[in-house]
Structure formats: C-alpha cells, structure tokens
Design an enzyme around this catalytic site. Sequence first.
Site, PDB file in Angstrom:
ATOM      1  N   GLY A  13     -32.405  -7.082  24.947  1.00 48.19           N
ATOM      2  CA  GLY A  13     -33.337  -6.765  23.875  1.00 48.19           C
ATOM      3  C   GLY A  13     -33.494  -7.907  22.894  1.00 48.19           C
ATOM      4  O   GLY A  13     -32.923  -8.990  23.058  1.00 48.19           O
ATOM      5  N   ILE A  15     -32.497  -8.336  19.572  1.00 46.87           N
ATOM      6  CA  ILE A  15     -31.273  -8.777  18.898  1.00 46.87           C
ATOM      7  C   ILE A  15     -30.191  -9.106  19.924  1.00 46.87           C
ATOM      8  O   ILE A  15     -29.472 -10.109  19.795  1.00 46.87           O
ATOM      9  CB  ILE A  15     -30.780  -7.710  17.909  1.00 46.87           C
ATOM     10  CG1 ILE A  15     -31.836  -7.445  16.829  1.00 46.87           C
ATOM     11  CG2 ILE A  15     -29.466  -8.155  17.251  1.00 46.87           C
ATOM     12  CD1 ILE A  15     -31.483  -6.312  15.871  1.00 46.87           C
ATOM     13  N   ASP A  34     -28.288  -3.343  30.184  1.00 47.89           N
ATOM     14  CA  ASP A  34     -29.619  -2.989  29.677  1.00 47.89           C
ATOM     15  C   ASP A  34     -30.379  -2.237  30.762  1.00 47.89           C
ATOM     16  O   ASP A  34     -30.324  -2.630  31.931  1.00 47.89           O
ATOM     17  CB  ASP A  34     -30.397  -4.256  29.280  1.00 47.89           C
ATOM     18  CG  ASP A  34     -31.448  -3.983  28.222  1.00 47.89           C
ATOM     19  OD1 ASP A  34     -32.356  -3.174  28.499  1.00 47.89           O
ATOM     20  OD2 ASP A  34     -31.377  -4.570  27.132  1.00 47.89           O
ATOM     21  N   GLY A  39     -35.860  -3.723  26.663  1.00 42.18           N
ATOM     22  CA  GLY A  39     -35.394  -5.087  26.879  1.00 42.18           C
ATOM     23  C   GLY A  39     -36.258  -5.780  27.923  1.00 42.18           C
ATOM     24  O   GLY A  39     -36.950  -5.137  28.718  1.00 42.18           O
ATOM     25  N   LEU A  78     -25.588  -2.341  21.001  1.00 44.48           N
ATOM     26  CA  LEU A  78     -26.899  -2.515  20.384  1.00 44.48           C
ATOM     27  C   LEU A  78     -27.964  -1.629  21.015  1.00 44.48           C
ATOM     28  O   LEU A  78     -29.069  -1.512  20.471  1.00 44.48           O
ATOM     29  CB  LEU A  78     -27.354  -3.976  20.481  1.00 44.48           C
ATOM     30  CG  LEU A  78     -26.824  -4.953  19.425  1.00 44.48           C
ATOM     31  CD1 LEU A  78     -25.307  -5.118  19.518  1.00 44.48           C
ATOM     32  CD2 LEU A  78     -27.479  -6.325  19.589  1.00 44.48           C
ATOM     33  N   TYR A 151     -34.146  10.040  13.223  1.00 49.12           N
ATOM     34  CA  TYR A 151     -33.508   8.787  13.653  1.00 49.12           C
ATOM     35  C   TYR A 151     -32.338   8.439  12.729  1.00 49.12           C
ATOM     36  O   TYR A 151     -31.236   8.133  13.200  1.00 49.12           O
ATOM     37  CB  TYR A 151     -34.532   7.650  13.651  1.00 49.12           C
ATOM     38  CG  TYR A 151     -33.979   6.337  14.171  1.00 49.12           C
ATOM     39  CD1 TYR A 151     -33.858   6.115  15.533  1.00 49.12           C
ATOM     40  CD2 TYR A 151     -33.584   5.332  13.295  1.00 49.12           C
ATOM     41  CE1 TYR A 151     -33.347   4.917  16.018  1.00 49.12           C
ATOM     42  CE2 TYR A 151     -33.072   4.132  13.769  1.00 49.12           C
ATOM     43  CZ  TYR A 151     -32.965   3.927  15.129  1.00 49.12           C
ATOM     44  OH  TYR A 151     -32.445   2.750  15.599  1.00 49.12           O
ATOM     45  N   LYS A 155     -28.298   8.224  13.693  1.00 50.21           N
ATOM     46  CA  LYS A 155     -27.491   7.033  13.435  1.00 50.21           C
ATOM     47  C   LYS A 155     -26.310   7.344  12.515  1.00 50.21           C
ATOM     48  O   LYS A 155     -25.224   6.760  12.650  1.00 50.21           O
ATOM     49  CB  LYS A 155     -28.360   5.924  12.839  1.00 50.21           C
ATOM     50  CG  LYS A 155     -29.263   5.238  13.845  1.00 50.21           C
ATOM     51  CD  LYS A 155     -28.437   4.499  14.895  1.00 50.21           C
ATOM     52  CE  LYS A 155     -29.267   3.580  15.762  1.00 50.21           C
ATOM     53  NZ  LYS A 155     -28.430   2.840  16.724  1.00 50.21           N
TER      54      LYS A 155
END
Length: 338
Positions: A13, A15, A34, A39, A78, A151, A155
């Site tokens: 991806g 980052i 991934d 990604g 990530l 979201y 998180k």
Amino acid sequence: MEKTKTIITGGAGFIGSHLAERLLAAGHDLILVDNFSTGRHSNIEKLVGDRCRVVESTAAEALSDPSLLEGVSRVFHLAAAVGVKLVVDDPAAMIRNNIDETDVVLRAAARAGASVLITSSSEVYGKCPVLPLQEDMELVYGPTTASRWSYGLSKAIDEHLAIDLARRIGLRSVVVRLFNTVGPRQVGRYGMVVPRFVSQAVAGKDLTLYGNGQQTRAFCDVRDVVDALAQLMDLEDAYGRVFNVGSTQQITIEQLADQVIEQVAEAGGPKVDKTYVSYEAVYGEGFEDPPHRLPDMTRLQEAIGFSPKVPLRQTLSELIASEQDRTRLVGQSEEEKG
C-alpha cells in the site's frame, strides 16, 4: 535499529511500501503481506528480491500460519479498509475487516514473541471539538445510525485490543494514530483529498471541494511518518502506549485547493478553478465531517524528537510531477493504439 526479520501487513500500500523501502535500506529482511485490494504491485516491484518477499493474502490468513512468523521479531500492521466512501457504503464489512484482522495479527505476534505496531487513525477522535487532539482525551462520536463514525469506533477497538494484550501478557505493542498522511503513490480514488485535487488540476478540471472549504487539516509527508513508525517500534518506553503521528501546520481545504491550482500552473499545467458541492451530494444525507483536525504532537516529540522535515509544498510538487508523467504516458499509449 537492530537488523531483523519484519512483517508489514498492507506492505504494497501507500504507507506500507514507503516503510518497506526505509527498512530494506536499513538492512532488514522483509515479508510484505497484502491482498492487493488497494495495494499495488507497482509500489513494491523494485523492492522484491532475496531480502524482500511478498505473500498475497489477507493479514488474518497469512499470520494464521505459524511458519510465516518463524524468525520474525517485528510486525507492522498497516492493512485496513481504506477511504470514507467504503466506510459509508459498507460499514459492516469494514468493521469486521478492521477488528478481526487486528485481533489475529496481535495474537500471532504474541505467540511469536514479536513486537507489533498497530496503525490507528485520527478518526478515533470522532468529532471532538477540543484542539489540539491529545492521546488521552475523551472521544466524541455521533449516533450509531450515522455510519460515518463506524471507522473511528472500529479503530478504537483495535487500540483496546493492543493495549489490553500489552497489560495482560506483556505484548510489546505500540499504537499510532495517523493524521492525514500524504505523499508519492497515494491515490485519490478512496476519498483522499490531496491526490484527488492534484489529479483534477493536472487533467484541467475544476477542483471539487466538499462543504464550504473552511475545514482545516494538517498534512504530513509519508516519509516523515514512516521514520516515526520505525523509531517507535524500537522504543521500549513506547510499548503499551498511543502516539499521534502528524503535522501541526494547519491549512484550510480551500487554501489547499488554491495551492494545488497555483503549483500546477507553475509546473506548466492548465489553470483551473474551484467548485463546491455538499457532503450530502457525495456521501448521502446526514453525513458529518469534523470541521477541524489538529494533533497534539507533544508525546511523540518527547519520545523520539519528532519534527516533520518535508514541507507540504515539496510533497505537492512531487505529486504534480508524478501525475503529469502518468498523464503523458497514458496519452502516448493512446496515440500508439490510434
């Protein structure tokens, strides 16, 4: 940083690929996990080799295999659902993905005795009106009937899972809340404002601003962000704690649009204008967006001396040049086909 075998979920991806570059340059052996839902192979094709391999899979599926974690001492998690539109369109899928995947990653790291860094988000703060946003302040959300907040809530649960395992079994876990990370390889199709503005301007289209454009954000270059992630993973005092990662340089979305328009024109591109649409027209009735987001960076500054080095103007310049190159290549390809 001690050289070690490291897993990066979401490694292809935006980052993740920058973090992979940084760690590989420092001599680390990498496993990039991934599923390529967001990604891209092009992000990592120059990295793959003897010291960097790719596992095409979800994080949960990959890390459920104990053999993958043999010799691994660090896991950067990530991988996550990306973009406001996805959150609004299918919040249930996003919630299951974020929480279930994180739970598997944390437990796998614990079994392997590995350190783990979980990337959370400024969305965790919801619509907290008190600025700057500090890691220990109370969180403020809208009603559960508004999918916008799902979201941030998912998180927040990820963070609870990481912190609980740190307290109960001594898992070496670090949580980072990312604030508006921008830079090369970021794409606008998932709602990210900077690449969307750049793409529109280079294409000669007016920039579309949601709301009145007076919302403020603070953008931080991805290269500064991955430096912070790498340093925090090596810091014993960071385990079991939460850190904001971002910039304190505020800008309104309207000012951002004006800067993109100016820099595209300076780079020889077309001169465009701005247009405004309501949030409801884009995301549906009842959508809310916090008017201001600004991190308090005291904790990270005290921990690692963090201070962003890449100015927004440089980031925009690189994104504009990249988009212009991409547009030229597409044009040449279409001419050859014609």
